[in-house]
Design a protein around this motif. Structure first.
Motif, PDB file in Angstrom:
ATOM      1  N   GLY A   1       0.822  -1.190   0.000  1.00 25.20           N
ATOM      2  CA  GLY A   1       0.000   0.000   0.000  1.00 25.20           C
ATOM      3  C   GLY A   1       0.863   1.250   0.000  1.00 25.20           C
ATOM      4  N   PHE A   2       0.271   2.377  -0.341  1.00 22.63           N
ATOM      5  CA  PHE A   2       1.006   3.631  -0.414  1.00 22.63           C
ATOM      6  C   PHE A   2       1.611   3.993   0.936  1.00 22.63           C
ATOM      7  CE2 PHE A   2       0.718   8.405  -1.564  1.00 22.63           C
ATOM      8  CZ  PHE A   2       2.033   8.382  -1.992  1.00 22.63           C
ATOM      9  N   GLU A   3       0.876   3.684   2.006  1.00 26.65           N
ATOM     10  CA  GLU A   3       1.391   3.997   3.346  1.00 26.65           C
ATOM     11  C   GLU A   3       2.663   3.204   3.633  1.00 26.65           C
ATOM     12  OE1 GLU A   3      -0.047   3.854   8.039  1.00 26.65           O
ATOM     13  OE2 GLU A   3      -1.475   3.403   6.418  1.00 26.65           O
ATOM     14  N   GLU A   4       2.688   1.926   3.208  1.00 30.66           N
ATOM     15  CA  GLU A   4       3.862   1.109   3.446  1.00 30.66           C
ATOM     16  C   GLU A   4       5.057   1.603   2.634  1.00 30.66           C
ATOM     17  OE1 GLU A   4       6.166  -2.179   4.937  1.00 30.66           O
ATOM     18  OE2 GLU A   4       4.501  -0.936   5.631  1.00 30.66           O
ATOM     19  N   VAL A   5       4.826   2.019   1.393  1.00 30.10           N
ATOM     20  CA  VAL A   5       5.905   2.561   0.572  1.00 30.10           C
ATOM     21  C   VAL A   5       6.502   3.798   1.239  1.00 30.10           C
ATOM     22  CG1 VAL A   5       6.431   3.683  -1.624  1.00 30.10           C
ATOM     23  CG2 VAL A   5       5.020   1.620  -1.594  1.00 30.10           C
ATOM     24  N   ARG A   6       5.643   4.673   1.722  1.00 30.02           N
ATOM     25  CA  ARG A   6       6.135   5.878   2.391  1.00 30.02           C
ATOM     26  C   ARG A   6       6.903   5.529   3.661  1.00 30.02           C
ATOM     27  NH1 ARG A   6       0.740   7.422   1.886  1.00 30.02           N
ATOM     28  NH2 ARG A   6       0.627   7.923   4.106  1.00 30.02           N
ATOM     29  N   ARG A   7       6.435   4.517   4.374  1.00 30.44           N
ATOM     30  CA  ARG A   7       7.147   4.114   5.583  1.00 30.44           C
ATOM     31  C   ARG A   7       8.543   3.609   5.241  1.00 30.44           C
ATOM     32  NH1 ARG A   7       8.656  -0.107   8.395  1.00 30.44           N
ATOM     33  NH2 ARG A   7       7.852  -1.570   6.840  1.00 30.44           N
ATOM     34  N   LEU A   8       8.648   2.783   4.207  1.00 34.11           N
ATOM     35  CA  LEU A   8       9.950   2.256   3.807  1.00 34.11           C
ATOM     36  C   LEU A   8      10.896   3.367   3.371  1.00 34.11           C
ATOM     37  CD1 LEU A   8       8.781  -0.886   1.807  1.00 34.11           C
ATOM     38  CD2 LEU A   8       9.916  -0.867   4.027  1.00 34.11           C
ATOM     39  N   GLN A   9      10.327   4.442   2.824  1.00 30.91           N
ATOM     40  CA  GLN A   9      11.127   5.566   2.331  1.00 30.91           C
ATOM     41  C   GLN A   9      11.171   6.710   3.336  1.00 30.91           C
ATOM     42  OE1 GLN A   9      10.166   4.571  -2.360  1.00 30.91           O
ATOM     43  NE2 GLN A   9       9.224   6.354  -1.425  1.00 30.91           N
ATOM     44  N   LEU A  10      10.860   6.390   4.599  1.00 27.89           N
ATOM     45  CA  LEU A  10      10.975   7.339   5.714  1.00 27.89           C
ATOM     46  C   LEU A  10      10.148   8.592   5.482  1.00 27.89           C
ATOM     47  CD1 LEU A  10      14.798   6.968   6.430  1.00 27.89           C
ATOM     48  CD2 LEU A  10      12.886   5.608   7.310  1.00 27.89           C
ATOM     49  N   GLY A  11       8.999   8.428   4.863  1.00 34.37           N
ATOM     50  CA  GLY A  11       8.070   9.535   4.647  1.00 34.37           C
ATOM     51  C   GLY A  11       8.153  10.175   3.287  1.00 34.37           C
ATOM     52  N   ALA A  12       9.208   9.905   2.544  1.00 32.17           N
ATOM     53  CA  ALA A  12       9.382  10.525   1.223  1.00 32.17           C
ATOM     54  C   ALA A  12       8.640   9.717   0.154  1.00 32.17           C
ATOM     55  CB  ALA A  12      10.864  10.612   0.875  1.00 32.17           C
ATOM     56  N   PHE A  13       8.159  10.409  -0.863  1.00 28.25           N
ATOM     57  CA  PHE A  13       7.522   9.739  -1.992  1.00 28.25           C
ATOM     58  C   PHE A  13       7.577  10.659  -3.207  1.00 28.25           C
ATOM     59  CE2 PHE A  13       4.201  12.133   0.089  1.00 28.25           C
ATOM     60  CZ  PHE A  13       3.434  12.660  -0.946  1.00 28.25           C
ATOM     61  N   SER A  14       7.458  10.046  -4.372  1.00 31.03           N
ATOM     62  CA  SER A  14       7.498  10.820  -5.607  1.00 31.03           C
ATOM     63  C   SER A  14       6.091  11.053  -6.144  1.00 31.03           C
ATOM     64  CB  SER A  14       8.319  10.081  -6.668  1.00 31.03           C
ATOM     65  OG  SER A  14       7.642   8.911  -7.095  1.00 31.03           O
ATOM     66  N   ARG A  15       5.979  12.026  -7.018  1.00 29.06           N
ATOM     67  CA  ARG A  15       4.705  12.280  -7.679  1.00 29.06           C
ATOM     68  C   ARG A  15       4.232  11.049  -8.436  1.00 29.06           C
ATOM     69  NH1 ARG A  15       4.304  15.857 -13.158  1.00 29.06           N
ATOM     70  NH2 ARG A  15       2.095  15.513 -13.624  1.00 29.06           N
ATOM     71  N   GLY A  16       5.187  10.345  -9.112  1.00 26.82           N
ATOM     72  CA  GLY A  16       4.814   9.151  -9.848  1.00 26.82           C
ATOM     73  C   GLY A  16       4.258   8.071  -8.944  1.00 26.82           C
ATOM     74  N   GLN A  17       4.839   7.890  -7.767  1.00 23.61           N
ATOM     75  CA  GLN A  17       4.323   6.903  -6.829  1.00 23.61           C
ATOM     76  C   GLN A  17       2.919   7.284  -6.366  1.00 23.61           C
ATOM     77  OE1 GLN A  17       7.474   7.037  -3.934  1.00 23.61           O
ATOM     78  NE2 GLN A  17       8.572   5.295  -4.836  1.00 23.61           N
ATOM     79  N   ALA A  18       2.734   8.565  -6.034  1.00 25.51           N
ATOM     80  CA  ALA A  18       1.413   9.004  -5.589  1.00 25.51           C
ATOM     81  C   ALA A  18       0.369   8.766  -6.671  1.00 25.51           C
ATOM     82  CB  ALA A  18       1.461  10.477  -5.203  1.00 25.51           C
ATOM     83  N   ASN A  19       0.696   9.117  -7.923  1.00 28.92           N
ATOM     84  CA  ASN A  19      -0.251   8.919  -9.022  1.00 28.92           C
ATOM     85  C   ASN A  19      -0.587   7.443  -9.200  1.00 28.92           C
ATOM     86  OD1 ASN A  19       1.105  11.561 -11.194  1.00 28.92           O
ATOM     87  ND2 ASN A  19      -0.201  11.675  -9.382  1.00 28.92           N
ATOM     88  N   THR A  20       0.409   6.573  -9.023  1.00 23.87           N
ATOM     89  CA  THR A  20       0.180   5.133  -9.164  1.00 23.87           C
ATOM     90  C   THR A  20      -0.862   4.641  -8.167  1.00 23.87           C
ATOM     91  OG1 THR A  20       2.418   4.743  -9.988  1.00 23.87           O
ATOM     92  CG2 THR A  20       1.287   2.855  -9.009  1.00 23.87           C
ATOM     93  N   TYR A  21      -0.894   5.236  -6.998  1.00 22.57           N
ATOM     94  CA  TYR A  21      -1.841   4.829  -5.967  1.00 22.57           C
ATOM     95  C   TYR A  21      -3.113   5.686  -5.974  1.00 22.57           C
ATOM     96  CZ  TYR A  21       1.450   1.538  -4.005  1.00 22.57           C
ATOM     97  OH  TYR A  21       2.295   0.461  -3.829  1.00 22.57           O
ATOM     98  N   GLY A  22      -3.338   6.405  -7.052  1.00 19.84           N
ATOM     99  CA  GLY A  22      -4.599   7.122  -7.212  1.00 19.84           C
ATOM    100  C   GLY A  22      -4.645   8.504  -6.602  1.00 19.84           C
ATOM    101  N   VAL A  23      -3.488   9.021  -6.185  1.00 17.37           N
ATOM    102  CA  VAL A  23      -3.443  10.383  -5.635  1.00 17.37           C
ATOM    103  C   VAL A  23      -3.120  11.329  -6.769  1.00 17.37           C
ATOM    104  CG1 VAL A  23      -2.379  11.905  -3.939  1.00 17.37           C
ATOM    105  CG2 VAL A  23      -2.651   9.458  -3.424  1.00 17.37           C
ATOM    106  N   SER A  24      -4.053  12.216  -7.105  1.00 18.65           N
ATOM    107  CA  SER A  24      -3.888  13.102  -8.249  1.00 18.65           C
ATOM    108  C   SER A  24      -2.981  14.277  -7.922  1.00 18.65           C
ATOM    109  CB  SER A  24      -5.252  13.629  -8.701  1.00 18.65           C
ATOM    110  OG  SER A  24      -5.796  14.482  -7.706  1.00 18.65           O
ATOM    111  N   ASP A  25      -2.508  14.952  -8.963  1.00 17.64           N
ATOM    112  CA  ASP A  25      -1.698  16.155  -8.763  1.00 17.64           C
ATOM    113  C   ASP A  25      -2.492  17.220  -8.022  1.00 17.64           C
ATOM    114  OD1 ASP A  25       0.325  14.887 -10.104  1.00 17.64           O
ATOM    115  OD2 ASP A  25       0.065  15.970 -11.977  1.00 17.64           O
TER     116      ASP A  25
END
Length: 340
Positions: A17-41
């Motif tokens: 899940g998107f929350e787990e990806v952010r946890r693994l990346q210590l809170g950081a995420f990219s726009r592409g990752q957010a879009n993949t999980y349905g979070v729009s610009d």
């Protein structure tokens, strides 16, 4: 574990899940990752305005407000330039846990030599040939090998002494070995100061683990024809195991090199060392030298030679050159040797 090419290494992208990806990346995420999980610009923009997330770099965010921990900044920087990027330079040395004043103002990344990208504030990019051959495959975010980081950072130091000290310090801290660094130098044929590093590491392989130990080996022992000491001799004391910097085992003489800096009165300290050393010359001695050794190795050679002769060495020290301050004391040293 991190993201590369749309996947979290070792786990399918869509299995997390998107929350787990952010946890693994210590809170950081990219726009592409957010879009993949349905979070729009648009949603990202709204959350930024509301202070729920913050934009760190172009197309890179963190999911909290307030100051960014250093480790999160490293992830964010890598996301800004990955997947064809690796943590390098001083940032890599800090991630490996090498002791040093690395600072945290900028994040150092290595990228392929052919890449042409826009720079961003707070990130230093270094273009490297054969980047894939320098990267540790199992670390996330990707990071260059420790030996690569040590040698490249050292090669950029302004002062040669600082460059040598860094290479030796990595060995002294048991983070790597002279042999591994020499093997890396075989692959880094274009590295600035490469020839000097090779010579230093050959001496380090014989036991010289600090800049001061190297100076002693080269400018005191070798330059003045003294016997060859055994280096990094393991010994036990009341508190556990210690390592002697140099020991002349046949003559019962120990030499310790004190690399601590910042004494209030270095001249007085050097004078005290000379007095203490002289007082120990008739017993089983430990001679201790500090950074003043760099400026006056001949005086140290005279003291070491004197004690060695008192303790049975039949040889004679040799002047290191026509201006060697050992010259006026050779007759005294010869008298000591003759008396023994």
């Amino acid at each position: 574990m991190g993201t590369r090419g749309g996947h979290v290494v070792g786990v399918g992208w869509n299995e997390l899940g998107f929350e787990e990806v952010r946890r693994l990346q210590l809170g950081a995420f990219s726009r592409g990752q957010a879009n993949t999980y349905g979070v729009s610009d648009r949603t990202l923009a709204v959350r930024c305005r509301n202070g729920l997330i913050q934009r760190v770099y172009r197309r890179v965010y963190v999911d909290f407000s307030g100051p960014l921990p250093w480790a999160t900044r490293v992830w964010a920087a890598w996301l800004a330039y990955g997947p064809e990027a690796a943590v390098g330079g001083e940032t890599a040395l800090r991630r490996y846990g090498l002791d040093g004043a690395w600072g945290d103002q900028v994040i150092w990344l290595d990228i392929p030599h052919e890449r042409r990208v826009r720079s961003q504030a707070g990130i230093v990019l270094t273009r490297c040939r054969d980047l894939d051959g320098r990267v540790v495959g199992s670390r996330e975010p990707p990071i260059v090998r420790l030996e690569v980081a040590v040698l490249t950072v050292a090669s950029r130091r302004t002062r040669p002494d600082d460059a040598i000290a860094l290479v030796l310090d990595a060995c002294r801290q048991r983070r790597t070995t002279p042999q591994r660094l020499l093997a890396e130098l075989d692959r880094l044929q274009r590295l600035p100061r490469r020839a000097a590093f090779v010579e230093v590491l050959k001496d380090a392989a014989e036991g010289a683990e600090s800049f001061l130990e190297l100076i002693y080996l080269r400018k005191v022992e070798r330059a003045h024809g003294l016997p060859t000491a055994v280096r990094q001799v393991r010994a036990a004391n009341g508190r556990g195991t210690v390592y002697r910097d140099a020991e002349y085992e046949d003559y019962g003489l120990i030499v310790e090199l004190d690399g601590r800096a910042g004494h209030e009165d270095a001249v007085s300290r050097w004078r005290d060392m000379g007095r203490d050393n002289a007082a120990l010359m008739t017993a089983k001695p430990t001679l201790r030298f500090g950074y003043q050794l760099v400026g006056d190795p001949c005086a140290a050679a005279a003291q070491v030679a004197r004690v060695l002769q008192i303790r049975g060495w039949r040889g004679q020290p040799t002047p290191c050159g026509p201006t060697c301050s050992l010259l006026p004391t050779l007759s005294d040293l010869g008298s000591a040797a003759h008396a023994n």
